[in-house]
Design an enzyme around this catalytic site. Structure first.
Site, PDB file in Angstrom:
ATOM      1  N   SER A  21      43.787  15.291 -33.676  1.00 21.47           N
ATOM      2  CA  SER A  21      45.056  14.761 -34.169  1.00 21.47           C
ATOM      3  C   SER A  21      45.424  13.466 -33.438  1.00 21.47           C
ATOM      4  CB  SER A  21      46.140  15.816 -33.943  1.00 21.47           C
ATOM      5  OG  SER A  21      47.378  15.295 -34.335  1.00 21.47           O
ATOM      6  N   LYS A  45      47.456  13.908 -38.306  1.00 18.63           N
ATOM      7  CA  LYS A  45      48.449  13.277 -37.419  1.00 18.63           C
ATOM      8  C   LYS A  45      49.578  14.244 -37.076  1.00 18.63           C
ATOM      9  CE  LYS A  45      50.280   9.571 -35.511  1.00 18.63           C
ATOM     10  NZ  LYS A  45      50.568  10.398 -34.320  1.00 18.63           N
ATOM     11  N   ASN A  69      47.434   6.358 -23.961  1.00 18.90           N
ATOM     12  CA  ASN A  69      48.314   6.134 -25.116  1.00 18.90           C
ATOM     13  C   ASN A  69      49.674   6.722 -24.816  1.00 18.90           C
ATOM     14  OD1 ASN A  69      49.322   8.356 -27.160  1.00 18.90           O
ATOM     15  ND2 ASN A  69      47.421   9.132 -26.263  1.00 18.90           N
ATOM     16  N   GLY A  72      54.014   8.492 -28.909  1.00 20.71           N
ATOM     17  CA  GLY A  72      55.334   9.099 -29.102  1.00 20.71           C
ATOM     18  C   GLY A  72      55.518   9.782 -30.445  1.00 20.71           C
ATOM     19  N   LEU A  73      54.409  10.349 -30.968  1.00 18.45           N
ATOM     20  CA  LEU A  73      54.476  11.188 -32.170  1.00 18.45           C
ATOM     21  C   LEU A  73      55.017  10.450 -33.392  1.00 18.45           C
ATOM     22  CD1 LEU A  73      55.800  14.459 -30.449  1.00 18.45           C
ATOM     23  CD2 LEU A  73      53.445  13.957 -31.112  1.00 18.45           C
ATOM     24  N   CYS A 131      52.302  17.279 -25.737  1.00 18.97           N
ATOM     25  CA  CYS A 131      52.408  15.820 -25.824  1.00 18.97           C
ATOM     26  C   CYS A 131      53.107  15.289 -24.576  1.00 18.97           C
ATOM     27  CB  CYS A 131      53.185  15.396 -27.068  1.00 18.97           C
ATOM     28  SG  CYS A 131      53.430  13.608 -27.108  1.00 18.97           S
ATOM     29  N   THR A 194      45.833  15.233 -23.402  1.00 21.55           N
ATOM     30  CA  THR A 194      45.552  14.154 -22.448  1.00 21.55           C
ATOM     31  C   THR A 194      46.122  14.437 -21.057  1.00 21.55           C
ATOM     32  OG1 THR A 194      47.522  13.074 -23.285  1.00 21.55           O
ATOM     33  CG2 THR A 194      45.420  12.359 -24.205  1.00 21.55           C
ATOM     34  N   GLY A 218      39.305  10.147 -23.202  1.00 23.98           N
ATOM     35  CA  GLY A 218      38.032   9.427 -23.193  1.00 23.98           C
ATOM     36  C   GLY A 218      37.010  10.107 -22.298  1.00 23.98           C
ATOM     37  N   GLY A 244      38.231  16.763 -25.269  1.00 23.58           N
ATOM     38  CA  GLY A 244      38.439  15.975 -24.057  1.00 23.58           C
ATOM     39  C   GLY A 244      37.161  15.203 -23.772  1.00 23.58           C
TER      40      GLY A 244
HETATM   41  C1  SIN Z   1      51.498  10.866 -29.072  1.00 18.70           C
HETATM   42  O1  SIN Z   1      51.814  10.717 -30.264  1.00 18.70           O
HETATM   43  O2  SIN Z   1      52.206  10.437 -28.169  1.00 18.70           O
HETATM   44  C2  SIN Z   1      50.217  11.559 -28.711  1.00 18.70           C
HETATM   45  C3  SIN Z   1      50.272  12.983 -29.050  1.00 18.70           C
HETATM   46  C4  SIN Z   1      49.845  13.891 -27.940  1.00 18.70           C
HETATM   47  O3  SIN Z   1      49.287  13.431 -26.940  1.00 18.70           O
HETATM   48  O4  SIN Z   1      50.062  15.097 -28.045  1.00 18.70           O
END
Ligand code: SIN
Length: 305
Positions: A21, A45, A69, A72-73, A131, A194, A218, A244
């Site tokens: 996602s 997404k 990154n 922020g969804l 997130c 992450t 990464g 991951g």
């Molecule tokens: C995001 O949209 O900030 C990333 C989503 C996530 O890391 O769960």
């Protein structure tokens, strides 16, 4: 040729490779590049009940062996995903989908799941309680056993589809969160999201990301992910989707030996749009090299003996 078929929570996949996602949009953009029906599934997404614009920019920072990154969804909200994005995706992808859902309260999660549950093409829900880029939601649920269990139990009440909970590595002991989700009724787990990270710009002497910190993904995080999948496999009985740092067919096999029934490929899609296709095409060669006839038989193989 060996079989790449696997099963996840009772649903069959031609192969275990699923774009993660947030790294594959709603999928249909990639159908302009290749036939995306070669994929095992797609985790689309991250979707919230309300539309979200996401965080201020810059939201991406390059790093050695990975990236940060803080998106922020960003997404158009559950209703638009159901009525506009998924019909576009269904025209070009004919397999069960994984619906990734985020929220800022238990009610947010259940409301979004109730809307998306109307779509028959959804094979699983992947509930993102990890997130790291939003305040008051996401990670707040993924770092507490009590909160993780509360979201799991509430979502289980509003859908009959399998519910996987997406876990954060940003905890002291991921097995405790995993066990709490299993006890609350989770059908599966996906991990890891992450790792919290930061970069500083030497010219401005300030954090590169507008949100200061972000999620690091990464190749550099793969050993952390493999270790956590290995630990969680020993702690629970429900299936695991491992992710991951996966970018090769060898990585898929390593993650499955650690305990994954399927895998998600994330950051690699951003560097190479054909990453998932390349991995899938290379799987038979790598299976043959390591004497693997049926990919489904290797899940947890590193634990035997
Ligand atoms: C995001 O949209 O900030 C990333 C989503 C996530 O890391 O769960």
């Amino acid at each position: 040729m060996g079989s790449t078929e696997v099963t996840l929570c009772g649903v069959r996949l031609d192969n275990p490779v699923i774009p993660a996602s947030g790294t594959f949009g709603f999928g249909y953009e990639f159908a302009e590049l290749y036939d995306i029906n070669c994929l095992g599934s797609i985790s689309f997404k991250g979707t919230t009940i309300e539309p979200r614009f996401g965080n201020p920019t810059p939201r991406i920072a390059e790093c050695e062996a990975g990236m940060l990154n803080s998106v922020g969804l960003q997404n158009p909200g559950a209703e638009k995903v159901l009525t506009e994005e998924l019909p576009r995706l269904k025209k070009v992808f004919k397999k069960p989908l994984m619906a990734n859902v985020s929220g800022f309260s238990v009610k947010d999660y259940t409301a979004a799941v109730e809307i998306l549950d109307r779509e028959d093409a959804i094979g699983w829900f992947e509930i993102n309680i990890s997130c790291p880029n939003v305040h008051g939601g996401g990670l707040a649920f993924g770092t507490s056993c009590e909160n993780a269990a509360a979201v799991t139990a509430a979502v289980k009440k509003v859908t009959k589809k399998p519910v996987l909970i997406k876990l954060s590595p940003n905890v002291t002991d991921i097995t405790e969160i995993a066990k709490a989700c299993e006890a609350a009724g989770a059908d599966g787990l996906s991990l890891i999201n992450t790792l919290l990270g930061m970069r500083i710009d030497l010219k401005t002497k300030k954090p590169v990301l507008a949100n200061k910190a972000g999620g690091f993904s990464g190749p550099a995080i793969k050993p952390v992910a493999v270790r956590m999948v290995y630990q969680v496999y020993e702690a629970v009985k429900i299936p695991i989707v491992g992710m991951g740092g996966i970018s090769t067919a060898e990585d898929v096999i390593e993650m499955m030996l650690a305990g994954a029934s399927a895998v998600e490929v994330g950051a690699a899609n951003l560097a190479e749009p054909f990453a998932c296709k390349n991995i899938i095409e290379d799987l038979p060669r790598v299976m043959q090299k390591y004497g693997i006839d049926n990919l489904k038989d290797i899940t947890g193989g590193a634990h035997n003996g």
